[in-house]
Write an enzyme that holds these catalytic residues in place. Structure first.
Site, PDB file in Angstrom:
ATOM      1  N   GLY A  98       0.803  -1.224   0.000  1.00 15.29           N
ATOM      2  CA  GLY A  98       0.000   0.000   0.000  1.00 15.29           C
ATOM      3  C   GLY A  98       0.835   1.273   0.000  1.00 15.29           C
ATOM      4  N   ALA A 121       1.963   2.339   9.493  1.00 13.49           N
ATOM      5  CA  ALA A 121       1.141   1.147   9.760  1.00 13.49           C
ATOM      6  C   ALA A 121      -0.221   1.540  10.325  1.00 13.49           C
ATOM      7  CB  ALA A 121       1.861   0.229  10.747  1.00 13.49           C
ATOM      8  N   GLY A 122      -1.262   0.947   9.785  1.00 13.21           N
ATOM      9  CA  GLY A 122      -2.598   1.259  10.288  1.00 13.21           C
ATOM     10  C   GLY A 122      -3.623   0.281   9.736  1.00 13.21           C
ATOM     11  N   ILE A 123      -4.724   0.171  10.474  1.00 10.99           N
ATOM     12  CA  ILE A 123      -5.796  -0.750  10.060  1.00 10.99           C
ATOM     13  C   ILE A 123      -7.157  -0.063  10.207  1.00 10.99           C
ATOM     14  CG2 ILE A 123      -4.539  -2.843  10.746  1.00 10.99           C
ATOM     15  CD1 ILE A 123      -6.355  -2.858  13.293  1.00 10.99           C
ATOM     16  N   GLN A 164     -15.920  10.375   9.465  1.00 14.27           N
ATOM     17  CA  GLN A 164     -16.517   9.528   8.422  1.00 14.27           C
ATOM     18  C   GLN A 164     -17.506   8.554   9.063  1.00 14.27           C
ATOM     19  OE1 GLN A 164     -17.841   8.677   5.760  1.00 14.27           O
ATOM     20  NE2 GLN A 164     -16.150   8.228   4.381  1.00 14.27           N
ATOM     21  N   GLN A 169     -16.475   5.162  11.031  1.00 19.03           N
ATOM     22  CA  GLN A 169     -15.046   5.193  11.375  1.00 19.03           C
ATOM     23  C   GLN A 169     -14.762   5.962  12.666  1.00 19.03           C
ATOM     24  OE1 GLN A 169     -12.683   6.284   7.772  1.00 19.03           O
ATOM     25  NE2 GLN A 169     -12.053   4.157   8.027  1.00 19.03           N
ATOM     26  N   TYR A 191     -11.302   4.702  13.842  1.00 18.66           N
ATOM     27  CA  TYR A 191     -10.209   5.097  12.933  1.00 18.66           C
ATOM     28  C   TYR A 191     -10.016   6.620  12.948  1.00 18.66           C
ATOM     29  CZ  TYR A 191      -7.659   5.258   8.426  1.00 18.66           C
ATOM     30  OH  TYR A 191      -6.750   5.472   7.427  1.00 18.66           O
ATOM     31  N   GLY A 207      -6.252  11.465   1.440  1.00 14.67           N
ATOM     32  CA  GLY A 207      -7.666  11.174   1.206  1.00 14.67           C
ATOM     33  C   GLY A 207      -7.798   9.705   0.854  1.00 14.67           C
TER      34      GLY A 207
HETATM   35  N1  CAA Z   1     -21.478   9.024   2.642  1.00 13.86           N
HETATM   36  C1  CAA Z   1     -22.822   9.180   2.838  1.00 13.86           C
HETATM   37  N2  CAA Z   1     -23.591   8.290   3.453  1.00 13.86           N
HETATM   38  C2  CAA Z   1     -23.016   7.167   3.885  1.00 13.86           C
HETATM   39  C3  CAA Z   1     -21.631   6.916   3.721  1.00 13.86           C
HETATM   40  C4  CAA Z   1     -20.872   7.907   3.075  1.00 13.86           C
HETATM   41  N3  CAA Z   1     -19.554   7.775   2.887  1.00 13.86           N
HETATM   42  N4  CAA Z   1     -21.340   5.728   4.270  1.00 13.86           N
HETATM   43  C5  CAA Z   1     -22.485   5.236   4.766  1.00 13.86           C
HETATM   44  N5  CAA Z   1     -23.508   6.096   4.525  1.00 13.86           N
HETATM   45  C6  CAA Z   1     -24.908   5.961   4.924  1.00 13.86           C
HETATM   46  C7  CAA Z   1     -25.587   4.755   4.294  1.00 13.86           C
HETATM   47  O1  CAA Z   1     -26.076   5.072   3.005  1.00 13.86           O
HETATM   48  C8  CAA Z   1     -26.695   4.506   5.294  1.00 13.86           C
HETATM   49  O2  CAA Z   1     -27.707   5.468   5.120  1.00 13.86           O
HETATM   50  P1  CAA Z   1     -29.249   5.129   5.462  1.00 13.86           P
HETATM   51  O3  CAA Z   1     -29.267   4.737   6.925  1.00 13.86           O
HETATM   52  O4  CAA Z   1     -29.926   6.398   5.155  1.00 13.86           O
HETATM   53  O5  CAA Z   1     -29.588   3.985   4.548  1.00 13.86           O
HETATM   54  C9  CAA Z   1     -26.046   4.791   6.636  1.00 13.86           C
HETATM   55  O6  CAA Z   1     -24.934   5.667   6.338  1.00 13.86           O
HETATM   56  C10 CAA Z   1     -25.536   3.574   7.357  1.00 13.86           C
HETATM   57  O7  CAA Z   1     -24.579   2.926   6.505  1.00 13.86           O
HETATM   58  P2  CAA Z   1     -24.715   1.397   6.065  1.00 13.86           P
HETATM   59  O8  CAA Z   1     -26.107   1.053   5.632  1.00 13.86           O
HETATM   60  O9  CAA Z   1     -23.606   1.150   5.091  1.00 13.86           O
HETATM   61  O10 CAA Z   1     -24.437   0.647   7.453  1.00 13.86           O
HETATM   62  P3  CAA Z   1     -23.767  -0.767   7.634  1.00 13.86           P
HETATM   63  O11 CAA Z   1     -23.847  -1.042   9.081  1.00 13.86           O
HETATM   64  O12 CAA Z   1     -24.310  -1.744   6.650  1.00 13.86           O
HETATM   65  O13 CAA Z   1     -22.222  -0.544   7.180  1.00 13.86           O
HETATM   66  C11 CAA Z   1     -20.078   0.486   7.188  1.00 13.86           C
HETATM   67  C12 CAA Z   1     -21.448   0.407   7.851  1.00 13.86           C
HETATM   68  C13 CAA Z   1     -19.388  -0.890   7.208  1.00 13.86           C
HETATM   69  C14 CAA Z   1     -19.233   1.438   8.005  1.00 13.86           C
HETATM   70  C15 CAA Z   1     -20.201   0.970   5.745  1.00 13.86           C
HETATM   71  O14 CAA Z   1     -21.043   2.123   5.700  1.00 13.86           O
HETATM   72  C16 CAA Z   1     -18.868   1.338   5.181  1.00 13.86           C
HETATM   73  O15 CAA Z   1     -18.097   0.483   4.794  1.00 13.86           O
HETATM   74  N6  CAA Z   1     -18.562   2.630   5.086  1.00 13.86           N
HETATM   75  C17 CAA Z   1     -17.291   3.106   4.566  1.00 13.86           C
HETATM   76  C18 CAA Z   1     -16.482   3.636   5.656  1.00 13.86           C
HETATM   77  C19 CAA Z   1     -15.229   4.215   5.053  1.00 13.86           C
HETATM   78  O16 CAA Z   1     -15.264   5.210   4.347  1.00 13.86           O
HETATM   79  N7  CAA Z   1     -14.095   3.597   5.319  1.00 13.86           N
HETATM   80  C20 CAA Z   1     -12.861   4.067   4.793  1.00 13.86           C
HETATM   81  C21 CAA Z   1     -11.955   2.907   4.564  1.00 13.86           C
HETATM   82  S1  CAA Z   1     -10.478   3.417   3.742  1.00 13.86           S
HETATM   83  C22 CAA Z   1      -9.660   4.313   4.882  1.00 13.86           C
HETATM   84  O17 CAA Z   1      -9.971   4.366   6.020  1.00 13.86           O
HETATM   85  C23 CAA Z   1      -8.450   5.030   4.379  1.00 13.86           C
HETATM   86  C24 CAA Z   1      -8.552   6.462   4.639  1.00 13.86           C
HETATM   87  O18 CAA Z   1      -7.841   6.958   5.494  1.00 13.86           O
HETATM   88  C25 CAA Z   1      -9.452   7.294   3.824  1.00 13.86           C
END
Ligand code: CAA
Length: 240
Positions: free
Chosen positions: A13, A84-86, A142, A145, A148, A179
């Site tokens: 990564g 390192a991060g998760i 976020q 998160q 995180y 980002g």
């Molecule tokens: N923007 C807008 N709305 C969002 C959203 C977003 N980024 N993420 C989730 N939502 C909304 C959903 O649409 C949902 O809305 P409703 O209740 O109106 O339907 C609500 O938030 C709840 O979300 P989920 O239905 O997805 O809930 P879940 O329990 O099924 O899943 C989750 C939760 C696993 C956290 C999932 O939303 C997810 O994977 N989100 C992404 C989180 C994310 O951005 N992680 C970053 C990983 S990469 C990283 O961390 C590197 C970095 O530094 C950027």
């Protein structure tokens, strides 16, 4: 003598990209990893960068790791990249205490552990470069998160404090807040969520690993000696 750089989470990564660029720029580089032995061996075969396995969340493990790196590189660490991060994403109302603690230990306590171990020799040498990887989600929050984002915001406060403590010793301490960058971590995001995220990025795309690595190269340069305590946002134009 060429400077010695250590990158945690440095075989895959963003960390892997940073380690490669540092080596190309002439630094002596060591890369830490934890569990993914196959990825680390592949990285080593491709780059010849020495790889060291330890758990950054555990102080004693870090102490042994730093000792091993210094012994192999025949010197103390001049440049530390705490990368390192998760993630253990989930809505707070469903989050297990274990997911909170694991992310705190791995992403934030690790930064204390590693900085604590390298800062003494840096102070003696009156030179050091420390880069702590934060995240856009530490700056703006976020959905899913809370764990995180707390660590990535914590890293910003830690960075500012250590920068103040180190300013008179030739050591700069900066945070980089990427980002959404295309990596295994962001590949794991659900497709419907990913579309919402991309829609919120003014540049309309995820970033590239090299777009982070090049910025790190600047910050660790000897000539970047008046830049300390900052958080460099590299996120395609995403702000609060
Ligand atoms: N923007 C807008 N709305 C969002 C959203 C977003 N980024 N993420 C989730 N939502 C909304 C959903 O649409 C949902 O809305 P409703 O209740 O109106 O339907 C609500 O938030 C709840 O979300 P989920 O239905 O997805 O809930 P879940 O329990 O099924 O899943 C989750 C939760 C696993 C956290 C999932 O939303 C997810 O994977 N989100 C992404 C989180 C994310 O951005 N992680 C970053 C990983 S990469 C990283 O961390 C590197 C970095 O530094 C950027």
């Amino acid at each position: 003598m060429k400077k010695i750089a250590l990158v945690t989470g440095g075989t895959r990564g963003i960390g892997g990209g940073i380690a490669r660029r540092l080596k190309e720029a002439g630094y002596r580089v060591a890369a830490n990893y934890h569990k993914d032995v196959a990825a680390a061996q592949k990285f080593h075969a491709e780059t010849a960068i020495p790889i060291f396995s330890w758990d950054v969340s555990d102080y004693e493990s870090c102490a042994r790791g730093v000792e091993d790196v210094c012994a192999m590189m025949e010197g103390s660490i001049d440049i530390l990249i705490n990368n390192a991060g998760i993630t253990r994403d989930g809505m707070l109302h469903k989050m297990e205490p274990s997911s909170w603690q694991l992310v705190l230990d791995t992403n934030l306590t690790s930064v204390f552990n590693m900085c604590r171990l390298v800062i003494g020799p840096m102070r003696e040498k009156k030179f050091g470069r420390i880069i702590n990887m934060s995240s856009v989600n530490g700056v703006k929050g976020q959905i899913g998160q809370s764990n995180y984002s707390a660590t990535k915001a914590g890293i910003i406060g830690f960075t500012k404090s250590l920068a103040l403590e180190s300013a008179s010793r030739g050591i700069t301490v900066n945070a980089v807040a990427p980002g959404y960058i295309s990596t295994d971590m962001t590949d794991a995001i659900r497709e419907d969520v990913r579309e919402k995220i991309v829609a919120g990025i003014p540049m309309g795309r995820f970033g590239k690993i090299d777009e982070i690595a090049q910025a790190v190269l600047y910050l660790v340069d000897e000539n970047a000696s008046y830049v300390t305590g900052i958080t460099l946002n590299i996120n395609g134009g995403q702000y609060l």
